[in-house]
Design an enzyme around this catalytic site. Structure first.
Site, PDB file in Angstrom:
ATOM      1  N   TYR A 197       1.176  -1.360  -0.086  1.00 43.20           N
ATOM      2  CA  TYR A 197      -0.071  -0.004  -0.278  1.00 43.20           C
ATOM      3  C   TYR A 197       1.340   1.629  -0.155  1.00 43.20           C
ATOM      4  CZ  TYR A 197      -3.234   3.761   1.826  1.00 43.20           C
ATOM      5  OH  TYR A 197      -3.548   4.687   1.836  1.00 43.20           O
TER       6      TYR A 197
ATOM      7  N   HIS B  72      -4.179   5.400  -2.384  1.00 43.85           N
ATOM      8  CA  HIS B  72      -5.709   6.660  -2.012  1.00 43.85           C
ATOM      9  C   HIS B  72      -5.126   7.994  -2.811  1.00 43.85           C
ATOM     10  CE1 HIS B  72      -7.306   3.511   1.201  1.00 43.85           C
ATOM     11  NE2 HIS B  72      -8.016   3.400   0.198  1.00 43.85           N
TER      12      HIS B  72
END
Lengths: 845, 169
Positions: free
Chosen positions: B76, B114
């Site tokens: 991530y 994100h």
């Protein structure tokens, strides 16, 4: 004589000797005392006992023992030899030398005694005595190379070069052929060449270099020497040929470039403050074509591109060379560009061209990412390095605002580039903003905690910022954890730390610690002197006599080195402050924890501590000691037993001096001897000798100040007038001196009174701040009634030559030379004149 | 412009302040001390991009262990950025390429992240073969707009090691 010993007893003695050599002193002493029970008169055993006791750190007891042995054995060579050892370990070389001579008197056959004597004599540069010692040694053992070499070197050092050469040739005659090959043979040949050259026997020297070419290993040195001798012979054409050949081997060797200029009668124009307009047209013509050719042959050599920047006078050509040169650095992001161009800043035209070129480069890079008039795209960092240069450029021109603006643009462009913060710190420093400089260095340091340069720089600026506590905290990150600060800097000879630490304490009026720190530097230089002892025996193994002679000559001038002169000056200043109860200016930024003087404790471990007993021996060999400590700390985390406690953490012993002028004079004399052209040294000498009423010595330094700074120099003015004034007021001053002074005065003033002359001086230099300051000081001294006029002169900081650092020193002296009110007014004026120098900020109580 | 002068380096406790300075210059969100301390522990991976020895970009990732939805670990990206003057030189791309290799050699299946709605970074990530997965509303607390996209890239476990062995045979 003692009765002959049985073989068993002889073995026992040998055993003691071995224990001594193995540094097992405690056990040695025990064995020795047992032996003495049965042979209380045995000189050898008694001598061993004295030595063992000395090494067990009972110095006085050892000396008493040795003295007693001599009393009952006046003609014992061993006894004298031992006494000499003790003195040598005690660093009392004069006495050691006497003892060794006595030992020799009673045992003419011992080469060991003579060799020990020769070491001391060389250290003391007792060359006459040394010559006798080596002659005696050679008579005892004509096959020992070390004695031959010793005699040659001694004669060379004495200036008896002919004799040195003669002995060298004798030596070469008796040497076996096979020994004259390889490195030793080559070194001896080159040394002989050095001697011949120093004797002016140029043809013989060259003849030898040519004849022995095959056997010479250091071919570069030989070839360069060949060229240099040709220059000495004034055969410059042939010399130039040789140097051009050397250039082929390394085109970036500036020394060779300089030799070629020398062949053409061109002065060294790379020197600081060289006036390039003194180069003749013809010289420039030669240089231009010479470097054009070189540039074609070696297009990548940066030195060959840099040199023309110095001599080229033609505007257009200079601009062209400059662009090419800087583009290389900017494209590659090489930070050292400014350092390379710094030498051009004494030429206003070149400075202007540099400024315009960099500004045009910046504009072009920002607009199209290319260098002016070029197509090739440049990397974004070239903008950064251009900004970086411009910041340094404007700092050099003392344009603070512009410099700061460029550096901030750079930081905005690439905030992670550490070099920018370093430049910002330097800019702040030049303005006297020391706390700002510290912050910038610290900022850079925190971005890369592994950077040693940044760590040490930050420590240095913490100290300059009157903050030894922070300095120590940062320094602790890079030093051996187990070692206390003072021990560490002393052991590793961290002289910059010692100087800055002492200076911080000096500013804060903590004279004990200041002196303690400066004396460490002094101690290191004694250590550098003693390093000589390590070389004598080694040198004959390799026969590197050239380097050895150069090394001994360097040792002769070791006290000329800046760390020493800086600290010696500071020592003198400290003593003057102490003597005059000077006003204390600064406070330390952070309070230091109070250290109580520790009680000296004997080592705790008593079991088998033979290993820890070798302290004095380790002291004589710094490197071994350092290594040892390192390995010890690696093994055991806290070897505190090996580190002696600091018995005087506050340097109180230095304050107990009865008359501070005595040590001050000692250092001044040393400084005058080794750095006789240093203006500051003479100014300090004037201060010290004035206090001691040694007016002739003051006059000597005053005359030197005239020679160095001219008749109109402020220091000459200040100290001549102070001297005249003081001597005339001194009723005990001798007529002879007064006459000599009167003569100097009349030559200067042409019969005018001191007050009149001082007024003339002030009028003549009304645009120079340092002159006005001195004129004001002197006016107050000569005619105290004119105090207000004098004050005016001192407080007038308008004009040239003002610098914050000098002004800060003035501020300090005004407290005693004038009064505190004027000093305070002066501070306020300085604060206005140097708004960024934080040493003039009002004191917070 | 070529990227020949770019080299990747590791994060250490000695140079971590450079990453802080870099992120605070580039990113709209500021991260706390704990965030940075975590980066030095296992389970995180950071690479600094040096241009001529100066840090100009960096990527910091968290390693997510296998979970219900995913059988293998994934990477991530918490932060990724390059200083403005040094963009469009392929430095970011080089960082992503490094992550790809890292995933492949550790058999990770995916990289995800994100990104704020409206950010120009979205297009850039697409160029690096990331795909928009979903819109998450009110993801950010302190910045506007508060919505973000979740983007990801699946790593196909190429048989690099096998091909290598076959070619060498």
């Amino acid at each position: 004589m003692a009765p002959t010993l049985s073989s068993k007893d002889q073995n026992a003695l040998k055993n003691i000797a071995k224990l001594f050599d193995d540094k097992k002193y405690k056990k040695g002493l025990k064995t020795c005392e047992t032996f003495l029970k049965t042979h209380p008169e045995n000189v050898d055993a008694l001598c061993f006992k004295a030595l063992l006791v000395y090494h067990l750190e009972k110095r006085d007891e050892a000396f008493d023992l040795a003295k007693n042995i001599i009393k009952s054995n006046m003609s014992s060579s061993v006894a004298w030899h031992t006494y000499g050892f003790l003195y040598r370990s005690d660093k009392n070389y004069a006495e050691a030398s006497k003892c060794f001579k006595n030992a020799h008197k009673f045992n003419k056959e011992s080469t060991q005694i003579l060799r020990d004597l020769s070491n001391i004599q060389l250290y003391q540069r007792d060359l006459q005595g040394l010559k006798e010692t080596y002659t005696a040694l050679l008579q005892l053992g004509a096959t020992q190379k070390a004695y031959w070499v010793g005699l040659i070197i001694t004669n060379h050092l004495m200036g008896n070069k002919k004799t040195a050469l003669h002995v060298l040739d004798e030596f070469l005659n008796v040497m076996e052929e096979k020994e004259k090959t390889g490195l030793k043979g080559s070194e001896l040949t080159l040394y002989r060449c050095m001697l011949l050259t120093e004797l002016g026997e140029y043809d013989k020297a060259i003849e030898m270099l040519v004849k022995e070419e095959k056997n010479i290993l250091d071919k570069l040195w030989a070839k360069q020497k060949h060229g240099e001798i040709l220059i000495l012979k004034n055969n410059k054409q042939d010399a130039e040929k040789i140097f051009r050949e050397l250039l082929k081997l390394n085109s970036d060797n500036l020394t060779i470039h300089k030799k070629i200029w020398e062949c053409r009668g061109i002065p060294d124009f790379t020197k600081d403050n060289f006036d390039h307009s003194t180069l003749t047209e013809e010289q420039i013509k030669f240089l231009t074509s010479f470097y054009k050719d070189l540039n074609n042959t070696y297009p990548k050599s940066l030195l060959i591109q840099k040199v023309p920047l110095m001599f080229t006078q033609d505007r257009e050509q200079f601009t062209q060379f400059l662009s090419k040169y800087i583009n290389h650095f900017l494209a590659k992001g090489i930070p050292s560009l400014f350092n390379n161009l710094k030498g051009l800043y004494n030429n206003a035209t070149k400075v202007e061209i540099i400024e315009n070129t960099f500004k045009a480069t910046l504009e072009s890079l920002e607009k199209k990412s290319t260098f002016p008039n070029q197509e090739e795209q440049q990397s974004p960092s070239s903008v950064l390095w251009t900004l970086y240069y411009l910041a340094q450029h404007f700092d050099k021109l003392n344009n603070y605002e512009q410099s700061l603006s460029y550096i901030d643009q750079g930081i905005k462009h690439t905030p992670t580039c550490l070099d920018l913060y370093i430049i910002k710190a330097k800019l702040f420093k030049h303005q006297g903003n020391i706390s700002g400089a510290f912050q910038e260095y610290n900022r850079a340091r925190q971005l890369d905690l592994a950077d040693r340069y940044l760590n040490t720089k930050t420590v240095k600026y913490a100290l300059r910022n009157d903050d030894p506590v922070t300095a120590e905290e940062i320094y602790s990150l890079i030093k051996d954890e187990s070692q206390p600060l003072w021990y560490n800097i002393g052991e590793f000879q961290v002289m910059w730390y010692e100087k800055e630490l002492g200076s911080a304490y000096l500013r804060a009026g903590n004279y004990g610690k200041a002196l303690k720190a400066f004396y460490l530097v002094d101690k290191h230089f004694t250590e550098f002197m003693e390093d000589q002892f390590d070389f004598h025996n080694h040198i004959t193994k390799k026969m590197t006599l050239r380097s050895y002679i150069e090394f001994l000559r360097w040792e002769d001038g070791v006290f000329q080195n800046k760390p020493f002169t800086d600290s010696a000056k500071l020592l003198v200043q400290s003593y003057l402050h102490l003597k005059n109860n000077s006003h204390v200016l600064n406070k330390l930024k952070r309070e230091e924890p109070i250290v109580a003087t520790p009680v000296v404790s004997t080592t705790a471990s008593s079991a088998d501590d033979d290993d820890e007993d070798d302290k004095p021996a380790a002291n004589t060999n710094k490197k071994a000691a350092a290594n040892k400590n390192k390995s010890e700390t690696a093994a055991t985390p806290a070897p505190s037993a090996a580190i002696p406690p600091d018995t005087d953490p506050n340097g109180e012993k230095y304050l107990k001096e009865e008359n501070y002028l005595v040590p001050a004079t000692k250092f001044i004399e040393q400084l005058l001897k080794f750095t006789p052209t240093d203006v500051q040294v003479h100014a300090l000498a004037c201060q010290v000798f004035l206090q001691e009423k040694k007016y002739l010595l003051v006059l000597k330094s005053v005359l030197k100040l005239k020679e160095l700074g001219g008749v109109e120099g402020p220091l000459y003015h200040q100290y001549l007038i102070t001297l005249l004034h003081t001597a005339q007021a001194d009723k005990e001053c001798s007529e002879l001196i007064l006459k000599a002074l009167e003569k100097e005065k009349n030559a200067l003033t042409g019969g005018a009174s001191l007050a009149e002359y001082n007024q003339q001086f002030a009028n003549k230099h009304k645009d120079s701040v340092p002159h006005k300051y001195v004129a004001g000081l002197m006016m107050n001294l000569i005619s105290p009634a004119d105090k207000s006029k004098a004050t005016e002169l001192i407080l007038d900081l308008q004009g040239s030559g003002a610098h914050w650092e000098q002004s800060f020193n003035n501020y300090q002296s005004l407290h005693s030379a004038f009064d505190s009110t004027v000093a305070e007014q002066y501070r306020q004026q300085c604060e206005k004149r140097f708004p960024r120098a934080n040493c003039f900020a009002p004191k917070q109580e | 412009m070529a990227v020949k002068n770019v080299e990747l380096g590791d994060l250490t406790n000695k140079n971590i302040n450079q990453l802080k300075l870099l992120n605070s210059t580039i990113l709209p969100i500021s991260y706390d001390e704990k965030f940075y301390l975590n980066l030095l522990t296992n389970g995180f991976m950071t690479k600094l991009a040096f241009f001529n020895d100066v840090v100009v970009g960096a990527v910091s990732c968290r390693i997510d262990p296998p979970s219900d939805g995913c059988e293998t670990s994934s990477l991530y990206i918490m932060t990724l950025g390059v200083l403005a003057p040094y963009r469009n030189l392929g430095i970011g791309k080089k960082l992503i390429e490094h992550l790809d290799t890292y995933c492949k050699s550790n058999k990770f299946s995916k990289i995800f992240l994100h990104v704020q709605v409206g950010s120009e970074a979205i297009e850039w990530y697409k160029k690096q073969n990331f795909q928009t997965e979903s819109l998450i509303t009110n993801y950010y607390r302190h910045i506007e707009p508060a919505d973000c996209y979740s983007m990801s890239k699946t790593i196909t476990p190429t048989t690099t090691t096998e091909t290598n062995t076959t070619t060498s045979k």
